[in-house]
Write a protein that holds these residues in place. Sequence first.
Motif, PDB file in Angstrom:
ATOM      1  N   THR A 130      -7.663  -8.289 -12.099  1.00  8.66           N
ATOM      2  CA  THR A 130      -8.088  -7.093 -11.377  1.00  8.66           C
ATOM      3  C   THR A 130      -7.809  -5.816 -12.175  1.00  8.66           C
ATOM      4  OG1 THR A 130      -5.961  -6.873 -10.211  1.00  8.66           O
ATOM      5  CG2 THR A 130      -7.649  -8.224  -9.159  1.00  8.66           C
ATOM      6  N   HIS A 136       2.365   1.613  -3.513  1.00 13.21           N
ATOM      7  CA  HIS A 136       1.380   1.980  -4.537  1.00 13.21           C
ATOM      8  C   HIS A 136       0.880   3.409  -4.371  1.00 13.21           C
ATOM      9  CE1 HIS A 136       0.503  -2.597  -4.887  1.00 13.21           C
ATOM     10  NE2 HIS A 136       1.558  -2.235  -5.585  1.00 13.21           N
ATOM     11  N   SER A 137       0.919   3.929  -3.146  1.00  9.26           N
ATOM     12  CA  SER A 137       0.466   5.307  -2.935  1.00  9.26           C
ATOM     13  C   SER A 137       1.402   6.319  -3.602  1.00  9.26           C
ATOM     14  CB  SER A 137       0.375   5.611  -1.438  1.00  9.26           C
ATOM     15  OG  SER A 137       1.667   5.626  -0.839  1.00  9.26           O
ATOM     16  N   ALA A 148       0.830  -1.211   0.000  1.00 11.71           N
ATOM     17  CA  ALA A 148       0.000   0.000   0.000  1.00 11.71           C
ATOM     18  C   ALA A 148       0.862   1.257   0.000  1.00 11.71           C
ATOM     19  CB  ALA A 148      -0.935  -0.007   1.211  1.00 11.71           C
ATOM     20  N   MET A 205      -2.968  -4.717  -5.468  1.00 11.13           N
ATOM     21  CA  MET A 205      -3.087  -3.268  -5.522  1.00 11.13           C
ATOM     22  C   MET A 205      -4.548  -2.871  -5.400  1.00 11.13           C
ATOM     23  SD  MET A 205      -1.822  -0.678  -8.610  1.00 11.13           S
ATOM     24  CE  MET A 205      -0.180  -1.358  -8.650  1.00 11.13           C
ATOM     25  N   SER A 206      -4.816  -1.841  -4.634  1.00  9.89           N
ATOM     26  CA  SER A 206      -6.188  -1.371  -4.477  1.00  9.89           C
ATOM     27  C   SER A 206      -6.681  -0.773  -5.795  1.00  9.89           C
ATOM     28  CB  SER A 206      -6.274  -0.320  -3.375  1.00  9.89           C
ATOM     29  OG  SER A 206      -5.627   0.889  -3.772  1.00  9.89           O
ATOM     30  N   ALA A 207      -7.998  -0.730  -5.951  1.00  8.67           N
ATOM     31  CA  ALA A 207      -8.573  -0.183  -7.183  1.00  8.67           C
ATOM     32  C   ALA A 207      -8.200   1.290  -7.358  1.00  8.67           C
ATOM     33  CB  ALA A 207     -10.092  -0.354  -7.161  1.00  8.67           C
TER      34      ALA A 207
END
Length: 598
Positions: A423, A311-312, A308, A382-384
Amino acid sequence: MVESSTVVDPYEELRLHAGRGAKFSQENAVLAAVEETLKTQGLDPSPVSYMGCLLLSLEADRKEPELCAAVLTLLERAMRHVPPSLLMAKSSKIANVLVTLTNAHADSAAVLRPMLLCAKLLILAHPARGSLNADTQKLLRWILEFALHSLPKVRQRGQAIVIDLLQESPQHASTLSPTVARFVEAHLSKLSLKDAQAALYLLHLLKQALPLLPASSASSVTQGLLRLPSLGHPLLSRSAFELLFAVVADADTSINAATLSSVVESLLLRASESDSASKKKAGSGGMEAAALRTCAAAAASLAALSPAACHSKLADIISAMLRALWRQQVSGGHASGSQAGNSGSHGVNGSSGVNGSSGGNGDAIGDEELPQLLRSCAGVPMSAAAAEAVAAALQEGLSLRYLPLWPVIFDACGCMFDGLGNTAHPACSKLLVAMATLYNEPKLLGAARNALVESLGRGAKAFGPENFLNLVPLKVATSSDGEDTAWLLTVLRGHIGNASLHFFASYMMPLQDWLLVRAQQLNADGRTVERKNLGNLFEQVWALFPGFCACATDAAVAFPTIAKAVGTAINEHPQVRPALLQGLTNLIMSQRSQKSTT
C-alpha cells in the motif's frame, strides 16, 4: 484477616522477646498490663478483648509517644484477627481514636506508622464489592494524606499502605480506586511551583499506584499529570515525563484511546513551547526531547487501539522530531541510540526523578527513536491520506538542512515502506523519487549512501519492481556523458517483493539480451573496461531472478516464455548459473507452497 477470634495468640512473636533485650520491651510491658486488666475483669484473653482494652487505654489519657506507639502496635496485631464484621461495626470509634492520636503526635513517626497499619485494617474490613461508605472514604483520604507526609518514614509507610490496599484484590482496587483518583486529581489541579516537593512525593506514589488503577481512574489521573510540566520546574517536569512515559509505553497500559490521543496533542504542544523556549533559554531542549519521546510512546500505544487517531497525528510528531533532532545537531547535543537511549528499547539512560529508570528523561533524542516510531505506527492499516501526510513529513527531512541526519531519516523511510507494504504505492511515490535523486548528491558519502541504498531497497520491495522502475527508470550508459542509473540493480538485489515473473520476462530479459550484445560490441572495439562493466550488469540482472521466482504467482503462464532463454544461459554463461539454479529451486518451492494452500 481471619473470621475467628478464638484460639489465636496475636502476640506469640512478641512474647519470644520478653526479657531478652530492648526489642519489643515496651510492647511486652504494655501487654503484661493489659492481660492483668483482663484477668481482673474476668475476661478471657482474645483478639477482641485485647482490642477493647487497648482502645480504652488509648482513650483514657494522653501518653508519651513511645508508649502510644507500643499500644498501637499491640492494637494492630489484635485487629488482624478480629472478624471484619466487628471491625466495621467499631470502625467509627476506632477511626476517631486514631485521628485524635494523630493530632496529638503529628510529628512522631513512631506513632504514625503503626497507626496507619490500624487504619489499613479498617479499610480492608469494608466489603470488597460495592461503593465505600462515607466514613471509609474519609478514612482512605486521611491515609492518602500521609502518603505525602514530610517525614520520610511516615510517607513511605503511607505510600506502602495505599499500594497494599490497591493490590489486596481486584475487587478492593475497583472499590478504592475512585477515591484514590479523586484525591490525586484534586492535588494535581491545585499544584503551584511552591508545591514542587509535594508534587514529587505524589509522583512517587503514582509510579506504583497508576498501573493498579482501573482504566477510567488511570485515564483521569494521566490527564492531570499533563499539567505538571507547565509549572516550569525542571526536576518536576522530568519526573512527570518519566512517569507518563512509563504509563503510555506499557504494553499492558489501561489508558484508553481518548486519553492517549489527548496525551499526544498535549505533548506536541508542550514540545512546541519548549522549541520556542530553547531559542531563549539553555536547558529547554532536554524537556523538548522528553516531551517528544513520551509523545512517540503514546502514539505507538494509540496505534494498537485506534490506528486512525494515531495516524492523524503522526506527521506532526515526525516534523516535531525532525526539528528537535536538527537543533540537537547544530547545538552539539545530538546523541546516538547508545548515548541517549531509544524508544525501541523502551527508554533512555538517567537516574533522577521519580523512578530512576530509563524512559522519558533523556536530554537528547536518540538516533533510533524516529525509525522506531515508524515501526510501531506504520505497521497497522493506514489510510492513503494519512500515508501521504507522513511521507510528506519525511520528505521534508531530505533537504540539505538535515544532511547530518539523513542516515536516521533514510532508516525511518525504510520503516515506513516496511510497514505499509504494497500500500506504499502511490502514497509514498514522491518520497521514493525524492530519495532516489539524492544518490548523486556530492555530499552524500559513506554510511549515508549505504543507508540510502538500503532504504530504497526496502521501498522497492514494498512497491514491487514494476512500480519501482516506473518511478525510477533503470538506464545504462556506455559513454561518460550518458545518464546512468545502473546502481538501481544493486538496490533491487535482495529486495524483490510483490513481483510477477511476467515483468521479469518483459523487462529484465530484453535488458540482459541488450547487455550481452552491447558487451560483445564493446569488446570488439577494444573497450575492455566498458565491456567488463556491462558484463557485471548482465550478472546483476540474472541475480534478480531468484527473487522473482520466490514470489511469482504467474509461473504457469510466464515461465514458458523464458524457459528456453534460462536453459541457454545455464549452458552458455557459467557465471550466472548459480543464480539461475537458485531461481529454479525457488520457483519449485514457491509453486509447491501455493498449491498446498489452495
